[in-house]
Write an enzyme that holds these catalytic residues in place. Structure first.
Site, PDB file in Angstrom:
ATOM      1  N   SER A 114      16.397 -23.354 -45.290  1.00  8.68           N
ATOM      2  CA  SER A 114      17.061 -23.070 -46.559  1.00  8.68           C
ATOM      3  C   SER A 114      16.036 -23.168 -47.702  1.00  8.68           C
ATOM      4  O   SER A 114      15.042 -22.442 -47.682  1.00  8.68           O
ATOM      5  CB  SER A 114      18.257 -24.007 -46.743  1.00  8.68           C
ATOM      6  OG  SER A 114      19.116 -23.556 -47.765  1.00  8.68           O
ATOM      7  N   ASP A 182      25.252 -15.628 -42.574  1.00 10.75           N
ATOM      8  CA  ASP A 182      24.737 -16.688 -43.447  1.00 10.75           C
ATOM      9  C   ASP A 182      24.469 -16.106 -44.839  1.00 10.75           C
ATOM     10  O   ASP A 182      23.579 -15.276 -45.003  1.00 10.75           O
ATOM     11  CB  ASP A 182      23.444 -17.254 -42.847  1.00 10.75           C
ATOM     12  CG  ASP A 182      22.825 -18.375 -43.680  1.00 10.75           C
ATOM     13  OD1 ASP A 182      23.254 -18.583 -44.832  1.00 10.75           O
ATOM     14  OD2 ASP A 182      21.902 -19.033 -43.174  1.00 10.75           O
ATOM     15  N   HIS A 195      25.408 -21.045 -42.128  1.00 13.91           N
ATOM     16  CA  HIS A 195      24.223 -21.681 -42.703  1.00 13.91           C
ATOM     17  C   HIS A 195      24.029 -23.105 -42.191  1.00 13.91           C
ATOM     18  O   HIS A 195      22.945 -23.667 -42.327  1.00 13.91           O
ATOM     19  CB  HIS A 195      24.322 -21.688 -44.232  1.00 13.91           C
ATOM     20  CG  HIS A 195      23.040 -22.045 -44.914  1.00 13.91           C
ATOM     21  ND1 HIS A 195      21.893 -21.280 -44.795  1.00 13.91           N
ATOM     22  CD2 HIS A 195      22.696 -23.098 -45.717  1.00 13.91           C
ATOM     23  CE1 HIS A 195      20.917 -21.836 -45.493  1.00 13.91           C
ATOM     24  NE2 HIS A 195      21.380 -22.934 -46.053  1.00 13.91           N
TER      25      HIS A 195
END
Length: 213
Positions: A114, A182, A195
Site C-alpha cells: 500500500s 482492490d 486490499h
C-alpha cells in the site's frame, strides 16, 4: 471514499492475531546473508506489517534454505500526512546504503504494501507522485547498491491505479501484486476487502524472492 476506507481498515486488521506470528528481529547487529526491508501500509499494525511484512518474512525464512535472514522496518509515519511516503523513501535509502557499506556481501529484499509500495517505488526511482498517499522522489538507491537488491515485492501498489508499474533496472526482479477489485491499485476497483487480502500471497512472494537470492 473506498480508498480511505481501505487505509483506515488497516488500523483494525490483525487484532489478537498478531500474537500468532513469531516476531522477526528488528535489525541484527551482525551481517546476515539477506535482509528484508519492509515498508508497512498506512496505519498497518505488526512488526514488519501484519498483512504483508510479517507473513512474507516468515515464509521466506522457510524458503531461503541455508541463508541467514534479518529484517528492518522502515521508519516512517505510515499515515495520511503529505510527507509520510517521502519520509519512508529517505529512511529506506539511507538504511540500505548504510547496511550495504557495513555488510558488503549482504543481499536485500525490499517489501512494500500500500503506502509502503509507494516508499519502495520511489526508492528504486519510480515516482509515486499523484498516487494515493504517494510523494515525489526524495532519494534513490545508488547504482553501486542496485546489484545487492535481490528482489522487490510490492502489494496493493497505488501507482498501478495510475497505469504505472516498475520498469527499467529492477523490473525483472519485481513482483507487483494487485488483487482483483482492490481500489488502491486498480482504477475503478470497489472491493475494500481485496486490499486486505495479501497475506494469502505471502508464499508466492517468498518463493519469488528465494529464487533470486
Amino acid at each position: 471514499m473506498r480508498i480511505r476506507m481501505c487505509l483506515a481498515a488497516l488500523s483494525l486488521a490483525g487484532g489478537a492475531g498478531l500474537t500468532t506470528l513469531a516476531a522477526p528481529p528488528a535489525l541484527a547487529a551482525a551481517c546476515s546473508d539477506v535482509e528484508v526491508v519492509a515498508a508497512r501500509g498506512t496505519f498497518e499494525p505488526g512488526t514488519l506489517g501484519f498483512i504483508v511484512g510479517d507473513p512474507v518474512y516468515s515464509a521466506l525464512q522457510k524458503k531461503a534454505v541455508g541463508k541467514s535472514l534479518s529484517s528492518y522496518k522502515v521508519n516512517y509515519p505510515a499515515d495520511l500526512s503529505p510527507t509520510s511516503a517521502a519520509q519512508g523513501n529517505l529512511d529506506l535509502v539511507n538504511h540500505v546504503k548504510s547496511r550495504a557499506a557495513a555488510c558488503p556481501g549482504q543481499k536485500f529484499v525490499l517489501v512494500g504494501y500500500s503506502q509502503g509500495a509507494n516508499v519502495v517505488d520511489n526508492s528504486i526511482g519510480i515516482s509515486s507522485a499523484g498516487a494515493v498517499v504517494g510523494s515525489p522522489i526524495v532519494a534513490t538507491l545508488p547504482a553501486a547498491v542496485e546489484p545487492k537488491v535481490a528482489a522487490v515485492l510490492l502489494f496493493g501498489n497505488p501507482i498501478r491505479a495510475l497505469g504505472k508499474s516498475v520498469t527499467g533496472t529492477y523490473q525483472s526482479r519485481t513482483l507487483d501484486l494487485c488483487a482483483e477489485g482492490d481500489p488502491v491499485c486498480e482504477n475503478g476497483g470497489g472491493d475494500v476487502g481485496a486490499h486486505l487480502s495479501y497475506r494469502d500471497d505471502a508464499e508466492e512472494a517468498a518463493a519469488f524472492a528465494a529464487g533470486r537470492l
